[in-house]
Design an enzyme around this catalytic site. Structure first.
Site, PDB file in Angstrom:
ATOM      1  N   ASP A  13       0.882  -1.153   0.000  1.00 48.37           N
ATOM      2  CA  ASP A  13       0.000   0.000   0.000  1.00 48.37           C
ATOM      3  C   ASP A  13       0.934   1.222   0.000  1.00 48.37           C
ATOM      4  O   ASP A  13       2.114   1.103   0.321  1.00 48.37           O
ATOM      5  CB  ASP A  13      -0.861  -0.032   1.269  1.00 48.37           C
ATOM      6  CG  ASP A  13      -1.704   1.205   1.423  1.00 48.37           C
ATOM      7  OD1 ASP A  13      -2.293   1.646   0.419  1.00 48.37           O
ATOM      8  OD2 ASP A  13      -1.753   1.762   2.548  1.00 48.37           O
ATOM      9  N   ASP A  15      -0.249   5.054   0.783  1.00 48.97           N
ATOM     10  CA  ASP A  15      -0.599   6.085   1.761  1.00 48.97           C
ATOM     11  C   ASP A  15      -0.547   5.518   3.180  1.00 48.97           C
ATOM     12  O   ASP A  15      -1.291   4.599   3.504  1.00 48.97           O
ATOM     13  CB  ASP A  15      -2.018   6.604   1.489  1.00 48.97           C
ATOM     14  CG  ASP A  15      -2.125   7.282   0.126  1.00 48.97           C
ATOM     15  OD1 ASP A  15      -1.440   8.292  -0.064  1.00 48.97           O
ATOM     16  OD2 ASP A  15      -2.872   6.791  -0.729  1.00 48.97           O
ATOM     17  N   ARG A 123      -5.447   7.275  -7.208  1.00 52.00           N
ATOM     18  CA  ARG A 123      -5.169   7.690  -8.582  1.00 52.00           C
ATOM     19  C   ARG A 123      -3.988   8.656  -8.618  1.00 52.00           C
ATOM     20  O   ARG A 123      -3.472   8.975  -9.680  1.00 52.00           O
ATOM     21  CB  ARG A 123      -6.418   8.309  -9.202  1.00 52.00           C
ATOM     22  CG  ARG A 123      -7.432   7.211  -9.517  1.00 52.00           C
ATOM     23  CD  ARG A 123      -8.839   7.702  -9.667  1.00 52.00           C
ATOM     24  NE  ARG A 123      -9.758   6.578  -9.501  1.00 52.00           N
ATOM     25  CZ  ARG A 123     -10.443   6.037 -10.491  1.00 52.00           C
ATOM     26  NH1 ARG A 123     -10.361   6.500 -11.697  1.00 52.00           N
ATOM     27  NH2 ARG A 123     -11.243   5.009 -10.254  1.00 52.00           N
ATOM     28  N   ASN A 124      -3.586   9.138  -7.452  1.00 52.42           N
ATOM     29  CA  ASN A 124      -2.420  10.027  -7.371  1.00 52.42           C
ATOM     30  C   ASN A 124      -1.124   9.261  -7.127  1.00 52.42           C
ATOM     31  O   ASN A 124      -0.059   9.881  -7.018  1.00 52.42           O
ATOM     32  CB  ASN A 124      -2.622  11.045  -6.232  1.00 52.42           C
ATOM     33  CG  ASN A 124      -3.747  12.032  -6.544  1.00 52.42           C
ATOM     34  OD1 ASN A 124      -3.662  12.769  -7.523  1.00 52.42           O
ATOM     35  ND2 ASN A 124      -4.801  12.029  -5.746  1.00 52.42           N
ATOM     36  N   ASP A 176      -1.512  -0.172   6.202  1.00 47.16           N
ATOM     37  CA  ASP A 176      -1.744   0.577   7.452  1.00 47.16           C
ATOM     38  C   ASP A 176      -3.236   0.638   7.785  1.00 47.16           C
ATOM     39  O   ASP A 176      -3.615   1.220   8.794  1.00 47.16           O
ATOM     40  CB  ASP A 176      -1.216   2.013   7.351  1.00 47.16           C
ATOM     41  CG  ASP A 176      -2.042   2.852   6.390  1.00 47.16           C
ATOM     42  OD1 ASP A 176      -2.414   2.332   5.315  1.00 47.16           O
ATOM     43  OD2 ASP A 176      -2.327   4.023   6.715  1.00 47.16           O
TER      44      ASP A 176
END
Ligand code: G6P
Ligand code: MG
Length: 225
Positions: A13, A15, A123-124, A176
């Site tokens: 992951d 973020d 998407r970022n 996370d």
């Protein structure tokens, strides 16, 4: 649980695992929550971790009982506004914003010939990896636009294993968020949760913070279990 020696790849992951953009998502969503009249709480912020943009907005509206008050066009506008604010917040990211220990961990995975894939619904993500100088660190990135369902559905982690040409049981997924851990488990991979053990209680392996995540520590935890 599989043994450590069976592991050949890691699905990450982004973020809250590689960089602390979770705080920027929370800041940008809080503005939207206040605008629509939903009380912002740390529990709501935790529940939104790992959840895709439109589903996050739906959850914010629902948390305040506002789910029927906005048309689809208005919802698109709110989501665009959130993303606009978020994109401004992440403009400041540099390689120094990689979370403690994560660069060393990624480098040790390369040195030990593990495969790496990115399993973020953001998407970022490509822009963030670029800013962190990590674009070339991954075998592949699962394209969130190609997914039918987001986390906690297992699709993204199944696709991450495919990107690495590995069977899911050869993969450790790193997360996370509770929704992400559920996704990894349902995909048939080993889940490694970073953060609060109470929130991430479904994870096969739990680490309190990114600094503690090393190949040696993973090996020890998998052997002890
Ligand atoms: C990650 C974050 C979520 C975020 C989602 C979509 O999973 O944990 O908080 O909503 O990505 O991100 P995006 O950048 O596409 O809005
Ligand atoms: Mg996350």
């Amino acid at each position: 649980m599989v043994t450590f020696s069976e592991i050949s790849g890691f699905a990450f992951d982004l973020d809250g695992v590689i960089t602390d953009t979770a705080k920027f998502h929370a800041m940008a969503w809080q503005q939207v929550a206040e605008q629509v009249g939903t009380k912002w709480t740390s529990q709501l912020a935790d529940n939104l971790k790992g959840i895709d943009r439109m589903t996050s907005l739906e959850m914010i509206l629902k948390a305040g009982g506002h789910e029927t008050e906005y048309s689809d066009t208005e919802k698109e506008q709110l989501a665009d506004e959130k993303n606009h604010n978020y994109v401004n917040l992440i403009k400041t990211l540099t390689p120094d914003d990689i979370l403690p220990g994560m660069l060393d961990f990624i480098q040790s995975l390369h040195q030990n010939h593990y495969k790496l894939a990115l399993a973020s619904v953001s998407r970022n993500a490509p822009v963030i990896l670029e800013r962190l100088g990590l674009t070339d660190s991954f075998e592949g990135i699962v394209d969130p636009a190609s997914l039918k369902l987001g986390k906690p559905d297992p699709e993204i982690y199944i696709r991450a294993a495919e990107v690495m040409h590995l069977d899911p049981d050869k993969v450790i997924g790193v997360e996370d968020a509770a929704a992400g851990v559920t996704s990894i488990n349902k995909a048939g991979e080993t889940s490694l949760g970073i953060g609060d053990a109470k929130i991430l209680h479904e994870a096969n392996l739990i680490f309190a913070n990114t600094k503690e995540v090393t190949l040696q520590a993973i090996k020890e935890k998998m052997t002890a279990n």
